[in-house]
Design a protein around this motif. Structure first.
Motif, PDB file in Angstrom:
ATOM      1  N   HIS A  54       0.801  -1.230   0.000  1.00 18.94           N
ATOM      2  CA  HIS A  54       0.000   0.000   0.000  1.00 18.94           C
ATOM      3  C   HIS A  54       0.827   1.271   0.000  1.00 18.94           C
ATOM      4  CE1 HIS A  54       1.186  -0.357   4.152  1.00 18.94           C
ATOM      5  NE2 HIS A  54       0.507  -1.488   4.246  1.00 18.94           N
ATOM      6  N   GLY A  55       2.148   1.155   0.099  1.00 19.79           N
ATOM      7  CA  GLY A  55       2.994   2.328  -0.009  1.00 19.79           C
ATOM      8  C   GLY A  55       3.258   3.075   1.281  1.00 19.79           C
ATOM      9  N   VAL A  56       2.623   2.689   2.386  1.00 20.15           N
ATOM     10  CA  VAL A  56       2.917   3.325   3.673  1.00 20.15           C
ATOM     11  C   VAL A  56       4.263   2.794   4.167  1.00 20.15           C
ATOM     12  CG1 VAL A  56       2.172   3.654   6.058  1.00 20.15           C
ATOM     13  CG2 VAL A  56       0.472   3.557   4.212  1.00 20.15           C
ATOM     14  N   SER A  57       5.134   3.688   4.554  1.00 25.36           N
ATOM     15  CA  SER A  57       6.479   3.316   4.968  1.00 25.36           C
ATOM     16  C   SER A  57       6.451   2.353   6.149  1.00 25.36           C
ATOM     17  CB  SER A  57       7.270   4.573   5.341  1.00 25.36           C
ATOM     18  OG  SER A  57       8.415   4.251   6.087  1.00 25.36           O
ATOM     19  N   GLN A  58       7.172   1.242   6.018  1.00 22.49           N
ATOM     20  CA  GLN A  58       7.275   0.309   7.135  1.00 22.49           C
ATOM     21  C   GLN A  58       8.009   0.949   8.302  1.00 22.49           C
ATOM     22  OE1 GLN A  58       5.744  -2.812   7.141  1.00 22.49           O
ATOM     23  NE2 GLN A  58       6.212  -2.667   9.337  1.00 22.49           N
ATOM     24  N   ASP A  59       8.946   1.848   8.004  1.00 21.82           N
ATOM     25  CA  ASP A  59       9.651   2.558   9.082  1.00 21.82           C
ATOM     26  C   ASP A  59       8.671   3.379   9.906  1.00 21.82           C
ATOM     27  OD1 ASP A  59      12.079   1.506   8.308  1.00 21.82           O
ATOM     28  OD2 ASP A  59      12.677   3.284   7.140  1.00 21.82           O
ATOM     29  N   LEU A  60       7.716   4.063   9.231  1.00 23.06           N
ATOM     30  CA  LEU A  60       6.723   4.840   9.966  1.00 23.06           C
ATOM     31  C   LEU A  60       5.816   3.918  10.786  1.00 23.06           C
ATOM     32  CD1 LEU A  60       5.254   7.473  10.653  1.00 23.06           C
ATOM     33  CD2 LEU A  60       3.929   7.193   8.544  1.00 23.06           C
ATOM     34  N   LEU A  61       5.394   2.809  10.197  1.00 21.74           N
ATOM     35  CA  LEU A  61       4.560   1.870  10.945  1.00 21.74           C
ATOM     36  C   LEU A  61       5.287   1.368  12.187  1.00 21.74           C
ATOM     37  CD1 LEU A  61       3.046  -0.242   8.010  1.00 21.74           C
ATOM     38  CD2 LEU A  61       1.860   1.467   9.400  1.00 21.74           C
ATOM     39  N   ASN A  62       6.566   1.059  12.044  1.00 20.10           N
ATOM     40  CA  ASN A  62       7.344   0.556  13.187  1.00 20.10           C
ATOM     41  C   ASN A  62       7.543   1.643  14.237  1.00 20.10           C
ATOM     42  OD1 ASN A  62       7.561  -1.876  11.830  1.00 20.10           O
ATOM     43  ND2 ASN A  62       9.637  -1.499  11.095  1.00 20.10           N
ATOM     44  N   GLY A 267     -23.796 -14.774   8.488  1.00 18.79           N
ATOM     45  CA  GLY A 267     -24.276 -15.406   9.714  1.00 18.79           C
ATOM     46  C   GLY A 267     -23.208 -16.108  10.521  1.00 18.79           C
ATOM     47  N   GLN A 268     -21.927 -15.917  10.157  1.00 18.14           N
ATOM     48  CA  GLN A 268     -20.836 -16.563  10.877  1.00 18.14           C
ATOM     49  C   GLN A 268     -19.724 -15.551  11.137  1.00 18.14           C
ATOM     50  OE1 GLN A 268     -20.202 -19.732   7.927  1.00 18.14           O
ATOM     51  NE2 GLN A 268     -20.837 -21.221   9.477  1.00 18.14           N
ATOM     52  N   TRP A 269     -19.015 -15.763  12.248  1.00 17.21           N
ATOM     53  CA  TRP A 269     -17.874 -14.915  12.559  1.00 17.21           C
ATOM     54  C   TRP A 269     -16.660 -15.401  11.783  1.00 17.21           C
ATOM     55  CZ3 TRP A 269     -18.484 -10.389  14.529  1.00 17.21           C
ATOM     56  CH2 TRP A 269     -19.534 -10.136  15.427  1.00 17.21           C
ATOM     57  N   HIS A 270     -15.945 -14.455  11.172  1.00 19.36           N
ATOM     58  CA  HIS A 270     -14.744 -14.763  10.409  1.00 19.36           C
ATOM     59  C   HIS A 270     -13.572 -14.007  11.030  1.00 19.36           C
ATOM     60  CE1 HIS A 270     -16.730 -16.602   6.766  1.00 19.36           C
ATOM     61  NE2 HIS A 270     -17.749 -16.013   7.349  1.00 19.36           N
ATOM     62  N   LEU A 271     -12.504 -14.730  11.292  1.00 17.42           N
ATOM     63  CA  LEU A 271     -11.295 -14.091  11.794  1.00 17.42           C
ATOM     64  C   LEU A 271     -10.682 -13.223  10.703  1.00 17.42           C
ATOM     65  CD1 LEU A 271      -9.182 -13.996  14.161  1.00 17.42           C
ATOM     66  CD2 LEU A 271      -7.951 -15.788  12.904  1.00 17.42           C
ATOM     67  N   VAL A 272     -10.224 -12.032  11.097  1.00 13.23           N
ATOM     68  CA  VAL A 272      -9.448 -11.181  10.192  1.00 13.23           C
ATOM     69  C   VAL A 272      -7.984 -11.384  10.574  1.00 13.23           C
ATOM     70  CG1 VAL A 272      -9.084  -8.846   9.311  1.00 13.23           C
ATOM     71  CG2 VAL A 272     -11.361  -9.532  10.099  1.00 13.23           C
ATOM     72  N   PRO A 273      -7.321 -12.340   9.934  1.00 17.25           N
ATOM     73  CA  PRO A 273      -5.975 -12.708  10.389  1.00 17.25           C
ATOM     74  C   PRO A 273      -4.990 -11.569  10.198  1.00 17.25           C
ATOM     75  CG  PRO A 273      -6.462 -13.746   8.284  1.00 17.25           C
ATOM     76  CD  PRO A 273      -7.731 -13.088   8.748  1.00 17.25           C
ATOM     77  N   PRO A 274      -4.117 -11.320  11.159  1.00 14.44           N
ATOM     78  CA  PRO A 274      -3.101 -10.285  10.968  1.00 14.44           C
ATOM     79  C   PRO A 274      -2.169 -10.658   9.813  1.00 14.44           C
ATOM     80  CG  PRO A 274      -3.275 -10.910  13.287  1.00 14.44           C
ATOM     81  CD  PRO A 274      -4.047 -11.933  12.511  1.00 14.44           C
ATOM     82  N   VAL A 275      -2.076  -9.773   8.840  1.00 18.19           N
ATOM     83  CA  VAL A 275      -1.148  -9.927   7.722  1.00 18.19           C
ATOM     84  C   VAL A 275      -0.047  -8.897   7.929  1.00 18.19           C
ATOM     85  CG1 VAL A 275      -0.849  -9.745   5.225  1.00 18.19           C
ATOM     86  CG2 VAL A 275      -2.962 -10.720   6.170  1.00 18.19           C
ATOM     87  N   PRO A 276       1.206  -9.326   8.072  1.00 16.66           N
ATOM     88  CA  PRO A 276       2.282  -8.373   8.376  1.00 16.66           C
ATOM     89  C   PRO A 276       2.287  -7.174   7.431  1.00 16.66           C
ATOM     90  CG  PRO A 276       3.108 -10.624   8.499  1.00 16.66           C
ATOM     91  CD  PRO A 276       1.706 -10.705   7.950  1.00 16.66           C
ATOM     92  N   GLY A 277       2.204  -5.984   8.024  1.00 11.71           N
ATOM     93  CA  GLY A 277       2.283  -4.753   7.254  1.00 11.71           C
ATOM     94  C   GLY A 277       1.021  -4.353   6.523  1.00 11.71           C
ATOM     95  N   ALA A 278      -0.054  -5.156   6.602  1.00 15.31           N
ATOM     96  CA  ALA A 278      -1.269  -4.872   5.841  1.00 15.31           C
ATOM     97  C   ALA A 278      -2.109  -3.796   6.523  1.00 15.31           C
ATOM     98  CB  ALA A 278      -2.094  -6.144   5.669  1.00 15.31           C
ATOM     99  N   LEU A 279      -2.925  -3.114   5.721  1.00  9.55           N
ATOM    100  CA  LEU A 279      -3.947  -2.209   6.219  1.00  9.55           C
ATOM    101  C   LEU A 279      -5.289  -2.926   6.109  1.00  9.55           C
ATOM    102  CD1 LEU A 279      -2.941   1.120   4.392  1.00  9.55           C
ATOM    103  CD2 LEU A 279      -2.163   0.298   6.632  1.00  9.55           C
ATOM    104  N   THR A 280      -6.041  -2.947   7.197  1.00  9.71           N
ATOM    105  CA  THR A 280      -7.377  -3.535   7.177  1.00  9.71           C
ATOM    106  C   THR A 280      -8.387  -2.407   7.028  1.00  9.71           C
ATOM    107  OG1 THR A 280      -6.668  -5.361   8.604  1.00  9.71           O
ATOM    108  CG2 THR A 280      -9.037  -4.954   8.444  1.00  9.71           C
ATOM    109  N   ILE A 281      -9.204  -2.475   5.991  1.00 10.06           N
ATOM    110  CA  ILE A 281     -10.160  -1.414   5.663  1.00 10.06           C
ATOM    111  C   ILE A 281     -11.572  -1.935   5.894  1.00 10.06           C
ATOM    112  CG2 ILE A 281     -10.864   0.268   3.925  1.00 10.06           C
ATOM    113  CD1 ILE A 281      -7.830   0.277   4.557  1.00 10.06           C
ATOM    114  N   ASN A 282     -12.406  -1.127   6.526  1.00  9.87           N
ATOM    115  CA  ASN A 282     -13.817  -1.507   6.621  1.00  9.87           C
ATOM    116  C   ASN A 282     -14.728  -0.312   6.343  1.00  9.87           C
ATOM    117  OD1 ASN A 282     -12.970  -1.063   9.711  1.00  9.87           O
ATOM    118  ND2 ASN A 282     -15.164  -0.659   9.572  1.00  9.87           N
TER     119      ASN A 282
END
Length: 397
Positions: A54-62, A267-282
């Motif tokens: 997604h282009g967001v700096s990993q350094d900034l995330l860290n 009708g079911q719960w789904h895990l949103v698994p952590p993906v390293p460095g990913a952005l989760t959008i809702n």
């Protein structure tokens, strides 16, 4: 929808490669059609997706993650020094200063159409540290820290040019770099959100900038840092956050490596698994209203942490105070599903439930147009005073 606590948990939300349009070097470049289609489909079905590359700096995330964990590790007196409270409102801290420097008429312009009576009523829209928030009238098992958008970040947060009824940002008296790091992270999340807004519009067959007016001249977005500590005393059915939908337009979330976020789909719960460095959008309530139910704001929840603390940061991309959200009709055969909703009045009503159990929270279904069913009995209370336009809510379980 009934009780969903015991539904099975599955996986499967879409993961989308954003490398062709999200990087800063690609600003202004139209995303590939297949990416636009994938995001549009995810918004219409799951209401959730994850972005990689997604282009967001990993350094900034860290760097931001380190600042967040250092803050939550502070002694409680240091965190309580910036605790949010009902008296931390721009109405009480900046209104008098604004009157002196701007004059009441100018203040009203800054307020983007919110009338004086509403300004006086806003007493619970605050920023800072908290460990006592409610979701759907249940106490969350977490700590958090909120701060809002400031139009002029180079000025003090309580300066009249940063006037906003959401309250003055409160920062810890120690860890002085915390403010600057968070502001840089906020600016980057804002860039990502505006880029996604363009993709949303294009997926709907609209010009890329068709939604920008809802966020001008200044949006009401805020960033929330979350810490879900291990709670040995937590009840067996306790949740980090109870099932809910986000009130605004879209949310950009960054998880750590500890799983816990779940979304309700089919009708079911789904895990949103952590993906390293990913952005989760809702998708949020306002996007569902604007798209006339083409987009879907899904219920989601966070499990309590049992083995190790969990950290996340959520950027809530919210319209301007004066924005009236109404369904966008795509053809002559389509009819609007909702009455127009004034964003700020809706947000204020929803926020009241964060402080205490106030009974049923405002929902977008209260504003759904249904000739066979009268408006919700609380709708009259949710409407703004006679000098303002409005409506608001959210279809939760």
């Amino acid at each position: 929808m009934g009780d969903t606590a015991d539904l099975p948990v599955l996986e499967g939300i879409p993961v989308i490669d954003a490398s062709m349009f999200m990087a800063q070097s690609n600003d202004g470049v139209a995303p590939p059609q297949n990416v636009t289609d994938l995001i549009h489909q995810a918004c219409c079905t799951w209401g959730f997706f994850q972005l990689v590359n997604h282009g967001v700096s990993q350094d900034l995330l860290n760097e931001h993650y380190a600042a967040m964990t250092r803050f939550f590790a502070l002694p409680m007196p240091d965190k309580l020094s910036c605790k949010r409270s009902v008296d931390n409102s721009m109405v009480s801290t900046c209104m008098d200063r604004g009157r002196r420097h701007l004059g009441l008429s100018a203040l009203r312009q800054v307020h983007e159409g919110i009338c004086f009576e509403q300004q006086q009523a806003i007493t619970q829209t605050t920023q800072g540290y908290f460990n006592d928030e409610y979701t759907k009238n249940k106490l969350d098992l977490k700590e958090g820290f909120d701060f809002r958008h400031t139009p002029n970040p180079g000025l003090p947060d309580d300066h009249s040019d940063n006037y906003d009824p959401q309250g003055v940002n409160r920062w810890p008296e120690v860890q002085h770099e915390f403010r600057e790091t968070n502001q840089r992270y906020f600016r980057e999340m804002s860039r990502v959100a505006f880029r996604l807004l363009e993709v949303f519009a294009m997926g709907l067959g609209l010009p890329h900038n068709a939604l920008h007016h809802l966020f001008q001249p200044s949006h009401t977005s805020f960033l929330r840092l979350n810490c879900y500590p291990v709670r040995q005393d937590a009840p067996p059915d306790g949740l980090g956050i109870s099932p809910h939908k986000d009130a605004g337009f879209l949310t950009v979330l960054v998880q750590d490596t500890v799983p816990g976020l779940q979304v309700l789909h089919g009708g079911q719960w789904h895990l949103v698994p952590p993906v390293p460095g990913a952005l989760t959008i809702n998708v949020g309530d306002m996007a569902q209203v604007f798209t006339n139910d083409r987009f879907y704001a899904s219920n989601h929840r966070v499990l309590q942490s049992e083995l190790s603390p969990r950290y996340s940061r959520a950027f809530f991309f919210n319209p301007s105070h004066g924005a009236n959200i109404e369904p966008s009709i795509s053809n002559d055969r389509e009819t609007p599903h909702y009455h127009p909703i004034n964003w700020w009045e809706f947000r204020r009503k929803r926020f009241e439930g964060d402080y205490a159990n106030v009974g049923e929270e405002v929902q977008i279904d209260w504003y759904r147009i249904n000739e066979a069913q009268p408006l919700h009995p609380h709708l009259a209370q949710a409407l703004p005073c006679h000098t303002c336009s409005s409506a608001a809510a959210d279809a939760q379980q």
